[in-house]
Design a protein around this motif. Structure first.
Motif, short mmCIF file in Angstrom:
data_model
loop_
_atom_site.label_atom_id
_atom_site.label_comp_id
_atom_site.label_asym_id
_atom_site.label_seq_id
_atom_site.Cartn_x
_atom_site.Cartn_y
_atom_site.Cartn_z
N ARG A 61 -5.82 12.31 -8.54
CA ARG A 61 -5.71 12.02 -7.10
C ARG A 61 -6.95 12.50 -6.35
NH1 ARG A 61 -0.86 15.05 -4.51
NH2 ARG A 61 -2.29 16.78 -4.80
N LEU A 74 5.31 4.95 1.58
CA LEU A 74 5.76 6.30 1.92
C LEU A 74 6.56 6.32 3.21
CD1 LEU A 74 2.89 8.81 1.16
CD2 LEU A 74 5.26 8.96 0.44
N PHE A 77 -1.98 15.83 3.10
CA PHE A 77 -2.64 14.62 3.64
C PHE A 77 -3.87 15.01 4.47
CE2 PHE A 77 1.77 12.57 3.52
CZ PHE A 77 1.53 11.98 2.30
N GLU A 98 -2.94 6.74 -5.87
CA GLU A 98 -3.33 5.80 -4.81
C GLU A 98 -3.43 6.49 -3.44
OE1 GLU A 98 -0.84 2.32 -4.71
OE2 GLU A 98 -1.85 1.62 -2.87
N VAL A 99 -2.61 7.55 -3.25
CA VAL A 99 -2.68 8.30 -1.99
C VAL A 99 -4.11 8.81 -1.77
CG1 VAL A 99 -1.90 10.41 -0.81
CG2 VAL A 99 -0.26 8.97 -2.01
N GLY A 100 -4.74 9.26 -2.83
CA GLY A 100 -6.13 9.72 -2.73
C GLY A 100 -7.09 8.56 -2.60
N ARG A 140 0.84 -1.20 0.00
CA ARG A 140 0.00 0.00 0.00
C ARG A 140 0.88 1.24 0.00
NH1 ARG A 140 -4.23 -0.50 4.73
NH2 ARG A 140 -4.75 1.59 3.98
N VAL A 141 0.39 2.26 -0.68
CA VAL A 141 1.22 3.44 -0.88
C VAL A 141 1.56 4.14 0.44
CG1 VAL A 141 -0.69 5.04 -1.29
CG2 VAL A 141 1.49 5.42 -2.40
N THR A 142 0.65 4.09 1.39
CA THR A 142 0.93 4.73 2.68
C THR A 142 2.06 4.00 3.39
OG1 THR A 142 -0.96 3.46 3.46
CG2 THR A 142 -1.30 5.81 3.18
N GLU A 148 -2.97 8.43 11.00
CA GLU A 148 -2.48 7.92 9.72
C GLU A 148 -1.29 8.73 9.22
OE1 GLU A 148 -6.64 6.25 7.72
OE2 GLU A 148 -6.25 8.40 7.81
N GLU A 156 0.99 5.71 -8.03
CA GLU A 156 1.07 5.73 -6.56
C GLU A 156 0.56 7.04 -5.98
OE1 GLU A 156 4.87 2.69 -5.97
OE2 GLU A 156 5.22 4.81 -6.36
N GLU A 214 -6.71 5.64 -1.22
CA GLU A 214 -6.68 4.90 0.05
C GLU A 214 -7.70 5.39 1.07
OE1 GLU A 214 -3.44 3.53 2.10
OE2 GLU A 214 -2.95 2.21 0.43
N VAL A 215 -8.09 6.66 0.98
CA VAL A 215 -9.04 7.17 1.98
C VAL A 215 -10.49 7.12 1.47
CG1 VAL A 215 -7.43 8.65 3.25
CG2 VAL A 215 -8.58 9.53 1.22
N ILE A 248 -6.66 16.03 2.17
CA ILE A 248 -7.26 14.86 1.50
C ILE A 248 -8.19 14.10 2.46
CG2 ILE A 248 -6.71 12.59 0.52
CD1 ILE A 248 -4.28 13.84 -0.78
N GLY A 249 -7.89 14.19 3.75
CA GLY A 249 -8.78 13.54 4.71
C GLY A 249 -8.10 12.48 5.57
N TYR A 250 -6.77 12.41 5.48
CA TYR A 250 -6.07 11.48 6.38
C TYR A 250 -6.14 12.03 7.79
CZ TYR A 250 -4.03 8.83 2.51
OH TYR A 250 -3.84 8.02 1.43
N LYS A 261 -11.13 9.11 -5.26
CA LYS A 261 -11.88 8.63 -4.08
C LYS A 261 -13.39 8.89 -4.23
CE LYS A 261 -11.40 12.67 -1.08
NZ LYS A 261 -10.99 13.16 0.21
#
Lengths: 786, 233
Positions: B150, A445, A689, B106-108, A440-442, A698, B103, B110-111, A692-694, B154
């Motif tokens: 990105r 990272l 981040f 993918e950061v976008g 997974r990209v997270t 996270e 990738e 994942e949420v 984006i909503g992390y 989602k």
């Protein structure tokens, strides 16, 4: 104005700068304290060894007799009774005893040219002082080699006068003219004495050398002879026309091939390899190297952190620097404020560390003197130490910082004015990215952000490795005395050992009959022999797995772990065992978990039958109840030995605590500085981040999770490395000093170290994490990119 | 998702000086609508976007998105709301340089709760054949398209774009805008673009003009006005 700008920029990072100051201070502190600490004892010690004519080497003589000596005993000395050792002979016939010793020395000097030998006799005595049991090794003075050296007061010239070590006196609040009671006699302290063959108060195989519960001592020769305790002896030697190296190759490595002496010379050891007399040489050399090594390591970490911080600050201000350059400012004018403030930080902290180190060096010297029996002097400052601890690291710091500054300032104004977009050209990052595959990209990272900032990551890894090693090393020393001594006494049930005079009294209750022979020859190695019954009450023999192996005595001998390690002996190895004039073949059937003493256990009844033709002989008794002075020549109490061991464990406890403190401090500072820098580096990423909503958890995992993960990996990787180094130390100590240091790391030490790492990480990164919360969401919209 | 602003005001205070960034704003945006907010520098465009999207909080007034009143939400609730419903595109692309195109998208992803497939979105923005490239290997327009992918992946219900073409040349800007328009049509995502460029308004369903922190005009654009009409009428 430029100075004001740089000052305000640096002011914002005051916590990091403060901690950086601690690291820089530590560097000069460590060097100056170690160097001055050692210098406080080095010069007077060299002079003292010269005056007292310290031995160049020591010769261990067997306490048993050779065939010719046995012939001499029966034919010239006309001794008819069973005498197994020279020590026993002294009690029966002094002149025969000295004749045999003199003859041995003559034989050695006739075979090895250009050496002088002299016998050192001593007796070990236990007595009570201030309610504690202490031990004195009473040494008979020598006339040529290893002469006693009075630090203060006078040599004993009258009966009931005694000179003791100053360290022992200090630890027990004793002064010259105070009185101590030994064997019911009152002795007056006439002075403080040193012996060059005892620079460490190490009186046996166990790693005990504290100066609170034991002392070297000097009495008049008559008083010495009057002590009932068993006589023991060593031989000190000096050489001419040899170098240290040539003596090793020509004598030490070859003496056992000389037939006329190898029957009674059990060991020949050079002073630098002799723990009790020569450990100080290694300590001084090691102390200076360690001081320099630690100092260099810490300043290297400091320099790297400074370089990283300066680079970050300048990168942030590249636009402003571009404007200044376009306005016509010279590189040197722009660089100067940065260099100035780096100097303002580094120079005073280095000088501060130097002076604290100088101030603390007296304590350092006294730490040496806590163990070593050496003279000392006041410590004077010298220019060379100041130069190495302050000027050299400052020059390096200055030089590397300037290099970093120049690198950025050398760019064209137009390049500086355009925001940089860092690329992913770091090959390592590409490789790591490929290795991580489709994770997974997270998670990716977490790793990639670290590898991208390679310098920071390297500092982190080095710093944590260093901290982890110190922590494991500290753990390996925990309970070392339990393993060396206390385990043995915990696993046996006797509290007293009674050594019989001529005839032993009958045993009562749970007492065990024992044959104790202090010196015998197992092939070419001197060992002590203990004959116990296969079925006994008080002395089970346990192996490393704690299984009772006493019954194996029916099939052969059982040896101690320390003997097995020193002589590389394994189960089922066969040897010839020579006790007095008797020689018999034995096979090793087991190894006990004893880390002290070159001792073999043998079936008492079989030994008795071999030596006396009857299975009923014994010369000592193990007892769980107190023995009467009237029945035995000498009674030893286990409590006395245990008290000594506990004292030593306390001293080691302090050392362990200090090591842990240093390692946690260094680890914590490095974690804090680097995590804080990482958050600053990733300001815009974090902001993005968040947008984006992390959530914070996270983001925390992505930005700082790598540090935590690699920190734990470093702690795990350090385990086998530390384990290997401990094994190497164990082998070196066994080979050079014939001493076993059971340093051990257990699985729970590893877990505990990981817990410490994570707790320190949590605390150190806590403040950094608070910065994470403060990162504004709108930052993502601003100009600069990562 | 519809958005409703009622008497929204944002004041920045510095000592005794009060500066209005938004003043008594009232506005309603319908689900799937394409809105362009126009205004000169300092008119309060970015502040308005920040407040509507929950990146900032108003000094007074009420902002509701469907039934959720975001002006009453705490930080955690806002994070969750953004995560589930909103997408952002900025003038700067803010791509992670250590990750390749796929990738970064993918950061976008994942949420997202029910996200699109990465390849599907990359196909829409025309970058499928460049998915393994790193940001430094792409042009500015391509990088902005990655940041659009990105944001879109989602499956956000509302997309906020702050000067998405501000750093691009005219040709590239047109490409990016057409991608945004296409996504609005294909996925029925509410699209709010903030810009000072009137020509972007030509593509919108409605144009909102700001000046001095106030909404001065709301203009329907069913007849597809010209840039000149948008700017001057």
């Amino acid at each position: 104005m430029l100075y004001k700008n740089v000052f305000r920029t640096l002011k914002k990072q005051y916590i990091q700068l403060l901690l950086l100051g601690v690291i820089i201070t530590s560097s000069s502190f460590i060097y100056s304290t170690m160097d001055y600490g050692v210098s406080g004892i080095l010069n007077p010690t060299e002079e003292y060894f010269e005056i007292s004519n310290q031995e160049d080497f020591a010769v261990n003589l067997a306490d048993y007799f050779t065939e010719q000596e046995e012939l001499y005993l029966s034919e010239t000395c006309l001794i008819t009774e069973q005498v197994f050792t020279l020590s026993m002979l002294k009690q029966i016939d002094k002149s025969c005893y000295y004749n045999i010793l003199d003859n041995r020395l003559s034989l050695i000097t006739s075979q090895i040219d250009d050496i002088v030998l002299e016998v050192r006799e001593y007796k070990d005595i236990f007595y009570e002082l201030n309610g504690n049991t202490t031990k004195a090794r009473i040494l008979k003075d020598m006339s040529v080699i290893n002469k006693s050296f009075m630090v203060s007061g006078n040599k004993p010239i009258n009966s009931l006068e005694i000179a003791i070590s100053e360290a022992y006196a200090k630890n027990n609040n004793l002064k010259i003219n105070d009185e101590i009671i030994i064997n019911n006699e009152t002795y007056t302290i006439s002075g403080f004495v040193l012996f060059p063959d005892y620079s460490l108060a190490m009186f046996g195989d166990a790693f005990i050398f504290d100066n609170k519960s034991q002392t070297v001592a000097l009495v008049t020769d008559d008083d010495f002879e009057n002590f009932d305790e068993q006589i023991q002896f060593e031989v000190g030697g000096t050489y001419t026309n040899y170098t240290e190296e040539s003596f090793k190759t020509e004598v030490i490595d070859k003496y056992y091939n000389i037939e006329s002496i190898n029957t009674f010379v059990t060991n020949m050891i050079q002073t630098k390899n002799n723990m009790r007399s020569g450990a100080i040489y290694g300590e001084i050399e090691g102390g200076q190297v360690t001081g320099l090594g630690l100092s260099v390591l810490i300043i290297a970490i400091g320099i790297l952190i400074v370089a990283i911080m300066v680079s970050k600050i300048l990168e942030k201000q590249r636009g402003a620097i571009g404007i200044l350059k376009s306005l016509g400012y010279k590189n040197s004018e722009i660089a100067l404020p940065y260099v100035f403030y780096i100097s303002i930080l580094a120079l005073p902290t280095l000088i501060f560390g130097y002076f604290i180190g100088y101030w603390f060096s007296d304590t350092m010297k006294n730490l040496y003197l806590l163990f070593y029996l050496l003279p000392s002097q006041n410590i004077d400052q010298n220019l060379m130490t100041f130069f190495i601890s302050v000027i050299v690291p400052f020059a390096f710091l200055f030089f590397f910082s300037y290099l970093v500054i120049r690198k950025i300032l050398n760019q064209k104004p137009v390049d500086l004015l355009n925001p940089t977009v860092s690329s992913n050209k770091n090959k390592l990052t590409m490789v790591v990215s490929k290795l991580l595959g489709k994770k997974r990209v997270t998670k990716k990272l977490k790793h990639l952000l670290l590898y991208r900032s390679l310098m920071k990551f390297t500092v982190y890894l080095i710093g944590l490795f260093y901290a982890a090693f110190l922590i494991y090393f500290s753990f390996s020393m925990v309970n070392i005395f339990d393993r060396m001594l206390l385990d043995y006494y915990d696993n046996t049930n006797y509290n007293y050992v009674g050594f019989c005079e001529e005839v032993c009294p009958s045993t009562i209750g749970n007492q065990d009959k024992v044959i104790t022979i202090p010196s015998a020859l197992l092939n070419n190695s001197e060992v002590s022999v203990v004959g116990i019954d296969t079925v006994n009450f008080l002395h089970p023999l346990l192996d490393m797995k704690n299984d009772d192996i006493t019954t194996k005595l029916d099939d052969g001998i059982i040896i101690t772990k320390s003997l097995a390690l020193i002589k590389n002996i394994k189960v089922n190895d066969s040897f010839s065992l020579k006790i007095g004039q008797f020689t018999f073949d034995v096979t090793v059937k087991g190894i006990t978990k004893e880390y002290s003493g070159s001792k073999i256990y043998i079936n008492r009844e079989l030994l008795s039958t071999e030596l006396f033709g009857t299975d009923g002989y014994y010369n000592s008794v193990y007892s769980d109840i107190e023995l009467s002075d009237e029945d035995y020549a000498l009674i030893l109490s286990n409590d006395k030995i245990l008290e000594q061991s506990e004292e030593m464990q306390k001293i080691f406890g302090l050392m362990i605590g200090l090591l842990m403190y240093v390692s946690i401090l260094i680890g914590g500072i490095i974690i804090y500085i680097l995590t804080a820098l990482t958050i600053e580096d990733n300001f815009y990423n974090i902001s993005l981040f968040k947008v984006i909503g992390y959530n914070e958890n996270e983001i925390n995992k992505m930005i700082l999770g790598g540090y935590s993960l690699y920190g734990n990996i470093i702690f795990l990787i350090t385990v086998p490395i530390t384990f290997g180094m401990l094994k190497l130390m164990e082998v070196m100590m066994a080979r050079y000093y014939e001493l076993i240091l059971p340093l051990q790391i257990s699985w729970y030490h590893i877990i505990l170290a990981l817990v410490i790492n994570n707790v320190v990480f949590f605390i150190a990164a806590f403040s950094a994490k608070r910065k994470l919360k403060k990162v504004s969401l709108q930052e993502a919209m601003k100009m600069y990119q990562v | 998702m519809g958005i409703k602003l009622e008497e929204v005001t944002k004041i920045y205070e510095s000592g005794e000086i009060k500066t209005y960034a938004c003043k008594n704003m009232n506005l309603e945006i319908k689900d799937g609508e394409f809105i362009v907010v126009l205004g000169p520098s300092g008119s309060g465009k970015s502040t308005m976007l920040n407040i509507i999207s929950g990146l900032d909080t108003p000094t007074s007034g009420k902002i509701s998105i469907d039934k959720d009143i975001i002006s009453d939400m705490n930080t955690k609730e806002l994070t969750k709301f953004r995560r589930n419903n909103l997408g952002f595109i900025f003038q700067q692309y803010n791509l992670l340089q250590t990750l390749n195109v796929a990738e970064n998208v993918e950061v976008g992803r994942e949420v997202g709760i029910d996200p699109f497939e990465i390849d599907e979105v990359l196909e829409q923005v025309g970058l499928l054949d460049q998915k393994h490239k790193y940001p430094y290997q792409l042009s500015g327009g391509e990088q902005q398209r990655v940041s659009i992918a990105r944001a879109v992946v989602k499956k956000p219900k509302i997309m906020f774009c702050d000067e998405p073409t501000g750093a691009l040349d005219e040709e590239t800007a047109k490409e990016v805008l057409s991608v945004l328009k296409k996504l609005n049509e294909v996925y029925k995502t509410t699209l709010i673009i903030i810009t000072h460029n009137p020509s972007i308004g030509m593509m919108a369903d409605r144009i909102i003009k700001l000046n001095s922190a106030e909404i001065v005009e709301v203009k329907e654009n069913k007849n597809r006005l010209s840039a000149y009409e948008i700017n001057w009428n």
